[in-house]
Design an enzyme around this catalytic site. Structure first.
Site, PDB file in Angstrom:
ATOM      1  N   ARG A 144     -22.335 -14.227   7.620  1.00 36.93           N
ATOM      2  CA  ARG A 144     -23.696 -14.032   7.113  1.00 36.93           C
ATOM      3  C   ARG A 144     -24.626 -13.361   8.119  1.00 36.93           C
ATOM      4  O   ARG A 144     -25.837 -13.601   8.133  1.00 36.93           O
ATOM      5  CB  ARG A 144     -24.283 -15.368   6.616  1.00 36.93           C
ATOM      6  CG  ARG A 144     -23.542 -15.909   5.407  1.00 36.93           C
ATOM      7  CD  ARG A 144     -23.944 -17.317   5.058  1.00 36.93           C
ATOM      8  NE  ARG A 144     -23.513 -18.249   6.104  1.00 36.93           N
ATOM      9  CZ  ARG A 144     -23.731 -19.560   6.063  1.00 36.93           C
ATOM     10  NH1 ARG A 144     -24.363 -20.091   5.047  1.00 36.93           N
ATOM     11  NH2 ARG A 144     -23.303 -20.340   7.041  1.00 36.93           N
TER      12      ARG A 144
ATOM     13  N   GLY B   7       0.819  -1.205   0.000  1.00 31.34           N
ATOM     14  CA  GLY B   7       0.000   0.000   0.000  1.00 31.34           C
ATOM     15  C   GLY B   7       0.852   1.255   0.000  1.00 31.34           C
ATOM     16  O   GLY B   7       2.083   1.194   0.067  1.00 31.34           O
ATOM     17  N   ASP B   8       0.198   2.402  -0.123  1.00 39.79           N
ATOM     18  CA  ASP B   8       0.878   3.710  -0.112  1.00 39.79           C
ATOM     19  C   ASP B   8       1.842   3.865  -1.285  1.00 39.79           C
ATOM     20  O   ASP B   8       2.804   4.628  -1.202  1.00 39.79           O
ATOM     21  CB  ASP B   8       1.637   3.940   1.206  1.00 39.79           C
ATOM     22  CG  ASP B   8       0.778   3.713   2.436  1.00 39.79           C
ATOM     23  OD1 ASP B   8      -0.315   4.296   2.490  1.00 39.79           O
ATOM     24  OD2 ASP B   8       1.192   2.957   3.330  1.00 39.79           O
ATOM     25  N   GLU B   9       1.580   3.185  -2.398  1.00 43.82           N
ATOM     26  CA  GLU B   9       2.506   3.249  -3.531  1.00 43.82           C
ATOM     27  C   GLU B   9       2.307   4.486  -4.401  1.00 43.82           C
ATOM     28  O   GLU B   9       3.114   4.749  -5.300  1.00 43.82           O
ATOM     29  CB  GLU B   9       2.346   2.007  -4.428  1.00 43.82           C
ATOM     30  CG  GLU B   9       2.609   0.687  -3.745  1.00 43.82           C
ATOM     31  CD  GLU B   9       1.333   0.044  -3.230  1.00 43.82           C
ATOM     32  OE1 GLU B   9       1.382  -1.136  -2.858  1.00 43.82           O
ATOM     33  OE2 GLU B   9       0.289   0.732  -3.192  1.00 43.82           O
TER      34      GLU B   9
ATOM     35  N   VAL C 121       7.807  11.688 -11.238  1.00 42.85           N
ATOM     36  CA  VAL C 121       8.962  12.395 -10.665  1.00 42.85           C
ATOM     37  C   VAL C 121       8.532  13.527  -9.732  1.00 42.85           C
ATOM     38  O   VAL C 121       9.289  14.469  -9.484  1.00 42.85           O
ATOM     39  CB  VAL C 121       9.877  12.939 -11.786  1.00 42.85           C
ATOM     40  CG1 VAL C 121      10.558  11.795 -12.520  1.00 42.85           C
ATOM     41  CG2 VAL C 121       9.098  13.821 -12.768  1.00 42.85           C
ATOM     42  N   GLY C 122       7.330  13.423  -9.188  1.00 44.70           N
ATOM     43  CA  GLY C 122       6.840  14.436  -8.261  1.00 44.70           C
ATOM     44  C   GLY C 122       5.348  14.278  -8.053  1.00 44.70           C
ATOM     45  O   GLY C 122       4.694  13.464  -8.722  1.00 44.70           O
TER      46      GLY C 122
ATOM     47  N   LYS D  19       7.591   8.201  -7.260  1.00 38.25           N
ATOM     48  CA  LYS D  19       8.585   8.752  -6.333  1.00 38.25           C
ATOM     49  C   LYS D  19      10.027   8.445  -6.740  1.00 38.25           C
ATOM     50  O   LYS D  19      10.904   8.294  -5.881  1.00 38.25           O
ATOM     51  CB  LYS D  19       8.306   8.282  -4.900  1.00 38.25           C
ATOM     52  CG  LYS D  19       7.017   8.869  -4.331  1.00 38.25           C
ATOM     53  CD  LYS D  19       7.012   8.853  -2.824  1.00 38.25           C
ATOM     54  CE  LYS D  19       5.863   9.687  -2.292  1.00 38.25           C
ATOM     55  NZ  LYS D  19       5.847   9.764  -0.831  1.00 38.25           N
TER      56      LYS D  19
ATOM     57  N   HIS E  61      -6.027   7.952   0.181  1.00 39.68           N
ATOM     58  CA  HIS E  61      -5.306   8.296  -1.037  1.00 39.68           C
ATOM     59  C   HIS E  61      -5.303   9.809  -1.190  1.00 39.68           C
ATOM     60  O   HIS E  61      -6.301  10.481  -0.951  1.00 39.68           O
ATOM     61  CB  HIS E  61      -5.869   7.599  -2.280  1.00 39.68           C
ATOM     62  CG  HIS E  61      -7.361   7.616  -2.399  1.00 39.68           C
ATOM     63  ND1 HIS E  61      -8.167   6.708  -1.756  1.00 39.68           N
ATOM     64  CD2 HIS E  61      -8.194   8.408  -3.101  1.00 39.68           C
ATOM     65  CE1 HIS E  61      -9.436   6.952  -2.052  1.00 39.68           C
ATOM     66  NE2 HIS E  61      -9.473   7.982  -2.858  1.00 39.68           N
TER      67      HIS E  61
END
Length: 428
Positions: free
Chosen positions: A142, A12-14, A413-414, A330, A41
């Site tokens: 259930r 996560g957090d990619e 790149v940002g 990143k 996100h």
């Protein structure tokens, strides 16, 4: 007809929100299919930063239909708060559709999530205490309450009364804490139901009709493959299926209608919470990456664990999610680091392991096998073309694609939209 799934290939957090937001501009529909408000996100739209947890990234485009699918678990209080947050910036949410089959997170889920985690002592699994796991437990057992039930006063009251009898007994007898009053929850959540009601529909009809009409549909995963309840580092996982296969279950769209799967990976690796992390950096380099990349959780604010890029992890993600293209985010965070490392395999008792182990005890005893690459000193935040990257930066991401076996589709790149560079067409 073109449908694209965006999944995280790590823990996560990619940067899925950024990639999804970018791809949403060319889509007619953006849908989420699993999870709840346990993952955040961050989206940059028109130069402003917005943080969402439940609502799809495409909500800021008034001409896009946004779908919260049946595979999600919804905290109505959190949802209404997020709607108000979006409205406060002048955006409409009339383009939002919520599945009537999605399950509801109730106060007892949240409380049980907390007391159960506390009771684990040293064996905590790192829950965000948002009630996600207990809600999915009720779904599997259930006895869950769905959005359709929430909108039916009598049915909601009946099911809530039944569930409270069990949940209050658990809270009071097992965990020695107070339970909940039926009327208090009933009154509050019936009021929330009326706010949510205009958005609720059979979203599988919305999605399939849109796909059959030739529209571009973008499915937005939360968390990452290594947090998948089946394919992740169990039990240090979430309670749903972030992998691309989760789309078919969590949205009501069949597998033959999925055309592309974009896997998002940071140029390094991060993780929040407990569990094995072989490439973790507990040194000055790790601290540097954390600060430059601002690696703190959107939901919890916790500092993320930081490590080198792990190609074993991303190869696993490629295999179990059928990833067709890679989006590396990143890359700019690594500028200025003299020597970079990529984990190419693991070593256990002298044996090389190239696939990700299911046994966490074995995994914890593995050592990463590294390949070193020269870094770069140039500021790459203004780069808009792959060939304009410094040679070492270009070689770094090319090596990642070689080791993972996934062709490059995007690199970033940002944080801004214009800092997203498309190398290969997504929608076909």
């Amino acid at each position: 007809m073109s449908t694209v799934v965006v999944v995280g290939t790590q823990w996560g957090d990619e940067g899925k929100g950024k990639i999804t937001d970018y791809l949403a501009e060319s889509a007619e529909v953006v849908a989420r299919y699993q999870g709840g408000n346990n993952a955040g996100h961050t989206i940059i739209f028109d130069g402003n930063k917005y943080k969402l947890h439940l609502i799809p990234s495409g909500i800021f485009y008034s001409d896009k239909t946004c779908v919260i699918g049946n595979g999600m678990v919804i905290d109505p209080k959190a949802l209404v708060k997020e709607l108000e947050y979006i409205h406060s910036f002048g955006f409409s949410t009339s383009n939002l559709k919520i599945s009537d089959r999605a399950h509801v997170i109730l106060p007892y889920h949240i409380k049980l999530d907390g007391v159960e985690e506390d009771s684990r002592g040293a064996n905590k699994i790192g829950t965000t205490r948002k009630g996600i796991g207990p809600a999915y437990m009720d779904k599997a057992a259930r006895i869950g309450i769905r959005i359709a039930d929430l909108l039916d006063r009598d049915e909601f009251a009946r099911k809530l009364e039944r569930n409270l009898a069990e949940k209050n007994m658990l809270l009071e007898k097992l965990y020695n804490t107070t339970g909940f009053e039926l009327k208090e929850i009933l009154d509050e959540y019936l009021a929330l139901a009326e706010i949510i009601r205009p958005y609720v529909t059979d979203t599988s009809v919305v999605l399939n009709d849109s796909i059959d009409s030739g529209n571009r549909v973008l499915f937005e995963g939360a968390q990452g493959v290594l947090l998948d309840i089946d394919q992740g580092t169990y039990p240090y996982v979430t309670s749903s299926n972030p992998i691309a296969g989760g789309v078919t279950i969590g949205s009501g769209v069949g597998p033959t209608k999925i055309h592309q799967v974009i896997g998002v990976a940071k140029a390094y690796t991060t993780r929040v919470g407990d569990g094995p992390f072989l490439t973790e950096l507990n040194d000055a380099t790790g601290d540097h990456i954390r600060e430059v990349g601002f690696e703190y959780g959107t939901t919890t604010g916790r500092p993320r664990r930081v490590g080198w890029f792990d190609s074993v992890v991303v190869r696993h993600a490629r295999r179990v999610s059928g990833i067709t293209g890679l989006a590396i985010t990143k890359l700019d965070t690594l500028s200025g680091i003299e020597t970079l490392r990529i984990c190419t395999a693991y070593k256990y008792n002298g044996e090389i392991i190239e696939s990700f182990p299911a046994n966490l005890n074995l995994l914890a005893k593995c050592e990463p096998v590294y390949e070193e690459l020269p870094g770069w000193t140039e500021d790459i935040t203004g780069i808009r073309n792959l060939n304009d990257l410094p040679e070492n930066a270009r070689h770094y991401i090319e090596r990642i694609t070689q080791l993972t076996g996934i062709p490059m589709s995007i690199f970033s790149v940002g944080p801004d939209r214009e800092q997203t560079v498309v190398v290969r067409g997504i929608y076909g």
